[in-house]
Design a protein around this motif. Sequence first.
Motif, PDB file in Angstrom:
ATOM      1  N   VAL A   1      -2.197 -13.907   2.821  1.00 17.19           N
ATOM      2  CA  VAL A   1      -1.577 -15.021   3.534  1.00 17.19           C
ATOM      3  C   VAL A   1      -0.733 -15.827   2.546  1.00 17.19           C
ATOM      4  N   ASN A   2      -0.856 -17.155   2.549  1.00 19.68           N
ATOM      5  CA  ASN A   2       0.075 -17.974   1.775  1.00 19.68           C
ATOM      6  C   ASN A   2      -0.586 -18.818   0.697  1.00 19.68           C
ATOM      7  N   HIS A   3      -1.640 -18.269   0.108  1.00 25.81           N
ATOM      8  CA  HIS A   3      -2.232 -18.914  -1.059  1.00 25.81           C
ATOM      9  C   HIS A   3      -2.752 -17.837  -2.004  1.00 25.81           C
ATOM     10  N   PHE A   4      -2.826 -18.189  -3.280  1.00 27.71           N
ATOM     11  CA  PHE A   4      -3.406 -17.293  -4.271  1.00 27.71           C
ATOM     12  C   PHE A   4      -4.926 -17.314  -4.138  1.00 27.71           C
ATOM     13  N   GLN A   5      -5.558 -16.150  -4.293  1.00 23.69           N
ATOM     14  CA  GLN A   5      -7.010 -16.060  -4.203  1.00 23.69           C
ATOM     15  C   GLN A   5      -7.675 -15.773  -5.545  1.00 23.69           C
ATOM     16  N   GLU A   6      -6.888 -15.268  -6.506  1.00 30.49           N
ATOM     17  CA  GLU A   6      -7.437 -15.027  -7.837  1.00 30.49           C
ATOM     18  C   GLU A   6      -7.644 -16.361  -8.567  1.00 30.49           C
ATOM     19  N   GLU A   7      -8.786 -16.493  -9.240  1.00 26.29           N
ATOM     20  CA  GLU A   7      -9.165 -17.764  -9.861  1.00 26.29           C
ATOM     21  C   GLU A   7      -8.111 -18.261 -10.850  1.00 26.29           C
ATOM     22  N   ASP A   8      -7.506 -17.345 -11.603  1.00 25.82           N
ATOM     23  CA  ASP A   8      -6.543 -17.726 -12.641  1.00 25.82           C
ATOM     24  C   ASP A   8      -5.311 -18.434 -12.085  1.00 25.82           C
TER      25      ASP A   8
ATOM     26  N   ALA B   1       0.856  -1.183   0.000  1.00 27.01           N
ATOM     27  CA  ALA B   1       0.000   0.000   0.000  1.00 27.01           C
ATOM     28  C   ALA B   1       0.891   1.231   0.000  1.00 27.01           C
ATOM     29  N   ASP B   2       0.306   2.373  -0.354  1.00 28.35           N
ATOM     30  CA  ASP B   2       1.075   3.616  -0.317  1.00 28.35           C
ATOM     31  C   ASP B   2       0.316   4.683   0.460  1.00 28.35           C
ATOM     32  N   ARG B   3       0.944   5.817   0.649  1.00 26.28           N
ATOM     33  CA  ARG B   3       0.362   6.873   1.485  1.00 26.28           C
ATOM     34  C   ARG B   3      -0.878   7.503   0.863  1.00 26.28           C
ATOM     35  N   ASN B   4      -1.156   7.197  -0.412  1.00 31.13           N
ATOM     36  CA  ASN B   4      -2.354   7.697  -1.071  1.00 31.13           C
ATOM     37  C   ASN B   4      -3.576   6.812  -0.824  1.00 31.13           C
ATOM     38  N   GLY B   5      -3.385   5.737  -0.046  1.00 30.37           N
ATOM     39  CA  GLY B   5      -4.486   4.828   0.234  1.00 30.37           C
ATOM     40  C   GLY B   5      -4.715   3.787  -0.831  1.00 30.37           C
ATOM     41  N   ASP B   6      -3.757   3.608  -1.716  1.00 30.62           N
ATOM     42  CA  ASP B   6      -3.863   2.611  -2.794  1.00 30.62           C
ATOM     43  C   ASP B   6      -3.304   1.289  -2.282  1.00 30.62           C
ATOM     44  N   ILE B   7      -4.192   0.329  -2.011  1.00 32.83           N
ATOM     45  CA  ILE B   7      -3.762  -0.956  -1.461  1.00 32.83           C
ATOM     46  C   ILE B   7      -3.952  -2.054  -2.504  1.00 32.83           C
ATOM     47  N   ALA B   8      -3.053  -3.039  -2.497  1.00 29.43           N
ATOM     48  CA  ALA B   8      -3.101  -4.111  -3.500  1.00 29.43           C
ATOM     49  C   ALA B   8      -2.325  -5.317  -3.018  1.00 29.43           C
ATOM     50  N   VAL B   9      -2.643  -6.453  -3.611  1.00 30.02           N
ATOM     51  CA  VAL B   9      -1.839  -7.666  -3.479  1.00 30.02           C
ATOM     52  C   VAL B   9      -1.442  -8.102  -4.880  1.00 30.02           C
ATOM     53  N   VAL B  10      -0.148  -8.287  -5.086  1.00 30.75           N
ATOM     54  CA  VAL B  10       0.361  -8.820  -6.345  1.00 30.75           C
ATOM     55  C   VAL B  10       0.553 -10.322  -6.166  1.00 30.75           C
ATOM     56  N   GLU B  11      -0.176 -11.110  -6.938  1.00 27.75           N
ATOM     57  CA  GLU B  11      -0.027 -12.560  -6.931  1.00 27.75           C
ATOM     58  C   GLU B  11       0.879 -12.916  -8.110  1.00 27.75           C
ATOM     59  N   ALA B  12       2.110 -13.336  -7.791  1.00 24.44           N
ATOM     60  CA  ALA B  12       3.148 -13.467  -8.824  1.00 24.44           C
ATOM     61  C   ALA B  12       3.647 -14.897  -8.943  1.00 24.44           C
ATOM     62  N   THR B  13       3.726 -15.375 -10.178  1.00 19.02           N
ATOM     63  CA  THR B  13       4.376 -16.641 -10.510  1.00 19.02           C
ATOM     64  C   THR B  13       5.504 -16.335 -11.495  1.00 19.02           C
TER      65      THR B  13
ATOM     66  N   SER C   1       5.592 -17.110 -14.420  1.00 19.95           N
ATOM     67  CA  SER C   1       5.033 -16.920 -15.770  1.00 19.95           C
ATOM     68  C   SER C   1       3.876 -15.934 -15.846  1.00 19.95           C
ATOM     69  N   LYS C   2       3.283 -15.586 -14.713  1.00 17.66           N
ATOM     70  CA  LYS C   2       2.110 -14.713 -14.753  1.00 17.66           C
ATOM     71  C   LYS C   2       1.993 -13.913 -13.467  1.00 17.66           C
ATOM     72  N   VAL C   3       1.503 -12.672 -13.589  1.00 25.34           N
ATOM     73  CA  VAL C   3       1.282 -11.799 -12.440  1.00 25.34           C
ATOM     74  C   VAL C   3      -0.147 -11.269 -12.495  1.00 25.34           C
ATOM     75  N   VAL C   4      -0.873 -11.402 -11.378  1.00 23.71           N
ATOM     76  CA  VAL C   4      -2.260 -10.953 -11.288  1.00 23.71           C
ATOM     77  C   VAL C   4      -2.382 -10.002 -10.098  1.00 23.71           C
ATOM     78  N   ILE C   5      -3.208  -8.974 -10.228  1.00 20.11           N
ATOM     79  CA  ILE C   5      -3.357  -7.963  -9.178  1.00 20.11           C
ATOM     80  C   ILE C   5      -4.715  -8.113  -8.501  1.00 20.11           C
ATOM     81  N   ARG C   6      -4.704  -8.083  -7.180  1.00 16.36           N
ATOM     82  CA  ARG C   6      -5.936  -8.133  -6.381  1.00 16.36           C
ATOM     83  C   ARG C   6      -6.070  -6.809  -5.625  1.00 16.36           C
ATOM     84  N   ARG C   7      -7.269  -6.200  -5.676  1.00 19.37           N
ATOM     85  CA  ARG C   7      -7.464  -4.895  -5.036  1.00 19.37           C
ATOM     86  C   ARG C   7      -8.742  -4.877  -4.205  1.00 19.37           C
ATOM     87  N   ASP C   8      -8.773  -3.964  -3.250  1.00 22.51           N
ATOM     88  CA  ASP C   8      -9.965  -3.666  -2.461  1.00 22.51           C
ATOM     89  C   ASP C   8      -9.738  -2.292  -1.852  1.00 22.51           C
TER      90      ASP C   8
END
Length: 337
Positions: free
Chosen positions: A229-236, A201-213, A215-222
């Motif tokens: 934690v220790n598992h991927f939550q994005e379906e892909d 997250a940054d001081r602008n309130g932009d929070i994210a989780v980068v799920e990285a392998t 071969s592929k990187v997916v972004i999760r936001r709220d």
Amino acid sequence: MSNFEVQVLQIRDSSYNIGFKTGKVIQGKPIIKALEMITKPEIDYENMKSIYTSFAPNLLDEMQGLSDGLEISLNKAVTLFSGYDVPKTEAMGCSAVITKDYYVRNYDFGPALYDGCFSLVQPNQVFSSAGYNLQAIGRHEGVNEKGLVIGLHFVSHHDYSVGLSAWTSIRMVLDTCTTTDDAIQMLKEIPHSACYNFSMADRNGDIAVVEATPSKVVIRRDPELLSCVNHFQEEDLKQKNRTVIDNSLKRNNILQSFRDGNLTQSEMFNNFANSESPLFFTNYDDLFGTLHTFSYSFKDERILTSIAESEQILDINFLEWVKGKDIKPCILSGIIK
């Protein structure tokens, strides 16, 4: 039950001298022999150098400083500390809550591969940052002077390949990135060796989780709260998770229960650091014991951190530190049960 300590380092200097001074601190420490046991005899130096030149050339200077400080060859220094082409290591656990107001996380592993250093560094040419060392130049998590905070969470060894460790990637982000979007872009470009989550997250309130392998990187936001934690939550990417993730799922449910709690930074910190908390673990022999808790408030620019079973809470006004006000020298003392 045994005592353990974390040394707090404050270094304002060139990248080379940061490496040199860090080398002198860790010289003769058990972590050096532990790293010698798990790293390869040598790595592809030229390929490692090309990656560092692209993303963080200052860290090449820091590794030269480590080499000279430890009085070892540069080739040995880069195999021990670069985080490049590191063989597979056992799983580690990490839990984090990220909101627009603060970031809080626990690091769970075993003490044998724990650097035992918390560093506040102010290099000449890149951003100041603070965080727990991992493999000397890497970081478990940390925050930089721009108010960008980031931490790692191991997921699996699926598609394991030659590349950079997550802890080296975190240091590169802290040294050079200003915002969450900057960090996401860098993590899309870095060659990852394994599957990891990066909570940020940054001081602008932009929070994210980068799920990285690799071969592929997916972004999760709220916009309000993210748990990581220790598992991927994005379906892909769910097929990249380990077969058994029960503990990770349980911790995620606990973290999500804080969503409507309106807790302060200190209250949330206590929910992680308290040894009676369901987020605090003592399975050190199974490489799943809580070693430290780290928190950062974006509004107050305040770091709170402590180590396992410690009565000490290191409370740092990071903005004041960046402006030149050192904290009192200290060593954090904790207990491994």
